[in-house]
Design a protein around this motif. Structure first.
Motif, PDB file in Angstrom:
ATOM      1  N   TYR A 166      -2.569  -2.263   3.007  1.00 38.24           N
ATOM      2  CA  TYR A 166      -3.457  -1.119   2.772  1.00 38.24           C
ATOM      3  C   TYR A 166      -4.606  -1.179   3.775  1.00 38.24           C
ATOM      4  CZ  TYR A 166      -6.826   2.057   0.658  1.00 38.24           C
ATOM      5  OH  TYR A 166      -7.719   3.084   0.452  1.00 38.24           O
ATOM      6  N   LEU A 211      -5.321   4.042  -3.875  1.00 37.18           N
ATOM      7  CA  LEU A 211      -4.758   2.874  -4.539  1.00 37.18           C
ATOM      8  C   LEU A 211      -4.096   3.251  -5.865  1.00 37.18           C
ATOM      9  CD1 LEU A 211      -7.630   0.364  -3.737  1.00 37.18           C
ATOM     10  CD2 LEU A 211      -5.274   0.258  -2.871  1.00 37.18           C
ATOM     11  N   ASP A 229     -10.731   5.637  -1.479  1.00 38.19           N
ATOM     12  CA  ASP A 229      -9.924   4.438  -1.692  1.00 38.19           C
ATOM     13  C   ASP A 229      -9.362   4.357  -3.110  1.00 38.19           C
ATOM     14  OD1 ASP A 229     -10.278   2.849   0.905  1.00 38.19           O
ATOM     15  OD2 ASP A 229     -12.326   3.374   0.384  1.00 38.19           O
ATOM     16  N   TRP A 275      -0.778   4.775  -5.015  1.00 34.44           N
ATOM     17  CA  TRP A 275       0.216   3.746  -4.711  1.00 34.44           C
ATOM     18  C   TRP A 275       0.760   3.117  -5.993  1.00 34.44           C
ATOM     19  CZ3 TRP A 275      -0.827  -1.438  -6.093  1.00 34.44           C
ATOM     20  CH2 TRP A 275       0.249  -2.305  -5.874  1.00 34.44           C
ATOM     21  N   VAL A 315       0.090   1.727   3.151  1.00 29.02           N
ATOM     22  CA  VAL A 315      -0.777   2.778   2.642  1.00 29.02           C
ATOM     23  C   VAL A 315      -2.023   2.817   3.523  1.00 29.02           C
ATOM     24  CG1 VAL A 315      -2.004   3.700   0.641  1.00 29.02           C
ATOM     25  CG2 VAL A 315       0.037   2.271   0.298  1.00 29.02           C
TER      26      VAL A 315
END
Length: 550
Positions: free
Chosen positions: A381, A365, A361, A368, A316
């Motif tokens: 990441y 996240l 961010d 994901w 990611v």
């Protein structure tokens, strides 16, 4: 009339008539002497004396004298650059393709960091003073005497010639140590027994690489019935302990929320591509920069080792991965041959120095997590939220570093607490690539990372286990010994090889005992930084070692 006077009178070109002096080149040398006196540049006395002699040789034809001045201009520029602390010019040429990708606004910002208005004012005063004095004083004489003095001064015993500049030790400190939990590991840090010299330092560096080639992490099968969990490696661009201190965020709650903090972790590089490779190849000892590319033993690839134990690899990025071919580099050289998670349709709150998108961010996240499968997953990441030259969409000017760092820490803390509230089992590793170089030095202006000095490579690495039946309480445990990526690979192997997410609290003393110790040696292409006898030394391509100028 004497015999000598007779010769001079009959000679078509009396030599004494053509000692014209240095002219405006006096101002060139005066500026360099002033910068050297202040310690802003180095000074190769012999090269400058040779250049001055070239300018002073009598040349009777006026056109030839003027042609010499034209020829001297590029020579003078090259000599001036050589006397600065800037990296070799060939390194700038090697980075030309990257410079071409930067936006004009960012290039202008970089130029403003190089130019010191304090020095511009000083040079203006010096130029006016020279113009005022030159008609009455032959300035060439004191300038040449100064150049000669700098050439002979090193030959005079110390105490007669005055103080000699020496390098100072760089000792960036992390937070106060709470407890010392790690042992010396497999490597030892030798105590210098000889004075530093090119041969001694070269031998030590080669011995270091030879020792590191023998070290690797031995992964073991997961215990039968062990609780599954995910591994999340947060690879943060542009974050060092020094950057945190400059930003005044040493007390941010995220740092206290971690279970383990590595106080003396060395990123071993100051560029993103090599940093990503060093993390992905963490299961072997520290290689040279060149050894990161090409044939790398399979046992060195951290994610390949995890895949053999049942962890699915994923990647990611909160950017497109195109700059400097970063994404392809990770896939080709890092052993992470998986596609990056799609960013299609996501809001773009920030753009990078090359006007490419930078995503938030917390958004990345959470996306994901929403796409994550039920099986164990190892996630790489990478975030460039803190990279130099970023700016918020719709706002003029570049985004302040401390604002972005506060937002990043807030986002990471919010996400980790969200995972905790949901009961997810995740082992989180925060591993910065390198620092942002918020504070420049004699060799590099702020933001420049060509030389991996300790203020850039001393990065805050932390570990958090989320989803424990009995979470750790109190301040983080601290690993105080010099460490690098092999220590992270070893700790990962211990977490995977033990059932840490069972109904009891993990044995932290066993998990952190005797982690591999690695001296703080750092390297980019054509430059190496290595401590010796408490002093950081630098070796540039084609040159010998020297104390890093402080």
């Amino acid at each position: 009339m004497s015999h000598t006077e007779s010769i001079a009178a009959t000679s078509p070109f009396p030599v004494s008539r053509y000692w014209r002096g240095l002219g405006l080149w006096n101002l060139y040398f005066l500026c360099k002497l002033a910068l050297y006196w202040q310690g802003a540049i180095d000074f190769d006395a012999l090269s400058n004396l040779v250049f001055a002699a070239f300018l002073l040789i009598p040349l009777p034809p006026l056109w030839l004298h003027r042609l010499r001045h034209l020829i001297a201009i590029p020579i003078g520029v090259a000599l001036f650059y050589q006397d600065t602390w800037l990296p070799p010019f060939e390194r700038l040429l090697a980075q030309s393709s990257q410079v071409g990708a930067m936006s004009p606004a960012y290039l202008l910002e970089l130029a403003s960091r190089i130019i010191s208005w304090h020095w511009v004012g000083g040079f203006f005063v010096l130029a006016v003073g020279y113009g005022f004095v030159a008609p009455w004083l032959r300035v060439t004489v004191p300038v040449v005497l100064a150049l000669v003095w700098l050439g002979v001064a090193p030959l005079i015993p110390e105490g007669i010639s005055g103080p000699v500049r020496s390098a100072q030790t760089v000792s960036p400190e992390g937070p106060a140590q709470v407890t010392n939990t790690a042992g010396q590991g497999a490597a030892s840090i030798p105590t210098p027994a000889e004075e530093a010299s090119d041969s001694v330092l070269d031998d030590r560096l080669e011995a270091f690489y030879a020792d590191e080639q023998q070290r690797h992490t031995a992964f073991t099968e997961r215990p039968s019935g062990a609780a599954p969990f995910d591994l999340l490696f947060l690879n943060v661009c542009s974050l060092s302990w020094d950057d945190i201190a400059v930003s005044g965020l040493e007390d941010h709650p995220l740092l206290d929320y971690l279970d383990v903090v590595f106080d003396n972790f060395n990123s071993a590089t100051s560029y993103s591509g090599p940093a990503g490779l060093r993390l992905l190849q963490a299961s072997c000892g520290q290689p040279s920069h060149e050894a990161l590319y090409g044939e790398v033993p399979e046992r060195c690839h951290l994610f390949d080792n995890l895949a053999e134990l049942g962890f699915e690899s994923s990647m990611v990025l909160n950017h497109d991965g195109h700059f400097d071919d970063y994404l392809t580099l990770l896939q080709r050289e890092g052993g992470l041959d998986v596609p990056m998670m799609s960013t299609a349709g996501m809001e773009v709150p920030m753009v990078a120095f090359d006007d490419s998108p930078v995503f938030r961010d917390l958004t990345m996240l959470r996306e994901w997590e929403a796409q994550q499968s039920d099986g164990a997953e190892a996630v790489f990441y990478n975030t460039v939220t803190l990279h130099d030259g970023n700016r918020y969409v719709g706002q003029r000017g570049f985004a302040e570093y401390d604002v972005r760092l506060s937002q990043l820490f807030d986002d990471l803390l919010a996400f980790l607490k969200q995972l905790e509230a949901e009961g997810r089992r995740v082992a989180v590793f925060m591993v910065p690539e390198h620092g942002a170089a918020l504070r420049g030095d004699r060799m590099q202006f702020a933001g420049m990372r060509e030389v991996p000095n300790p203020l850039i490579t001393h990065v805050p690495v932390g570990v958090k286990l989320i989803g424990l039946e009995t979470p750790r309480q109190g301040e983080p445990l601290h690993v105080s010994e010099p460490s690098s990526y092999l220590a992270l690979s070893e700790l990962t192997a211990r977490l995977v090889g033990n059932d840490v997410f069972d109904d009891t609290s993990p044995d932290w003393s066993t998990l952190l005992a005797d982690l591999p110790v690695t001296p703080a040696i750092s390297e980019n292409e054509a430059v190496v930084m290595m401590p010796y006898g408490g002093v950081p030394y630098i070796r540039l391509q084609g040159d010998g070692w020297m104390p890093y100028p402080q």
